[in-house]
Design a protein around this motif. Sequence first.
Motif, PDB file in Angstrom:
ATOM      1  N   HIS A 137       7.978   0.433   5.147  1.00 16.85           N
ATOM      2  CA  HIS A 137       6.731   1.066   5.597  1.00 16.85           C
ATOM      3  C   HIS A 137       6.067   1.848   4.455  1.00 16.85           C
ATOM      4  N   HIS A 141       2.498   1.191   2.281  1.00 15.78           N
ATOM      5  CA  HIS A 141       1.364   2.092   2.009  1.00 15.78           C
ATOM      6  C   HIS A 141       1.032   2.065   0.521  1.00 15.78           C
ATOM      7  N   HIS A 147      -2.034   1.725   8.597  1.00 10.85           N
ATOM      8  CA  HIS A 147      -1.202   1.499   9.783  1.00 10.85           C
ATOM      9  C   HIS A 147      -1.682   0.299  10.590  1.00 10.85           C
ATOM     10  N   THR A 157       2.456   2.910  13.190  1.00  7.05           N
ATOM     11  CA  THR A 157       2.475   4.333  12.860  1.00  7.05           C
ATOM     12  C   THR A 157       3.887   4.865  12.593  1.00  7.05           C
TER      13      THR A 157
HETATM   14 ZN   LIG Z   1       2.646   5.406   7.606  1.00  8.22          ZN
END
Ligand SMILES: [Zn+2]
Length: 183
Positions: A137, A141, A147, A157
Amino acid sequence: MIARRHPRLATLRAALVSLVVSVLAIGVIATPAQAYSWTGCRWPNTQIYVRNTNLSGTDATTAGAAQTAWSNQTDVQINASVSATFTRFVAADGATGVDGSTTWTCSGGTTTAAAAHLNTTYTNGFVANKRQAIWVHELGHGLGLGHSASLAALMYTSAAQVYNTTGAFTPQSDDVLGINARY
Ligand SMILES: [Zn+2]
């Protein structure tokens, strides 16, 4: 007359129930094919370099596995480099409610630096696969993904919630679509 009305009502009710069931079924099927989002920044090309600053043990192995997974499953290739401006680290942030976070520096839509980290206050209590899910995750980013609206995607999320729900700890189809559409 009464005998006829009741079957009609029953038929109407059955039709209504059928309609509701149909709408629910369509709702499930209509989960967006592309639920991902972008941060607005991406690295200049598909060769991306990262370096660890204070990772050891399970943090190092799971961060490496997350990096390999993104490389194997998408069009980007992530390699280690001592001069990389994309760094990974762990920090005990405390009970902030956040398992990890990533910051990035953007110039005209191009990422010039990023820093992804896990909050060991929580992640030290996670099994290796769950820790890897958080790394996937956070690296996502850093690569330029925001998200996802899909609970089936690790860019949802909360990656921990996805792991707890689906057991996923490698990029899922929506995550892969998001990266490959970005690069
Ligand atoms: Zn995140």
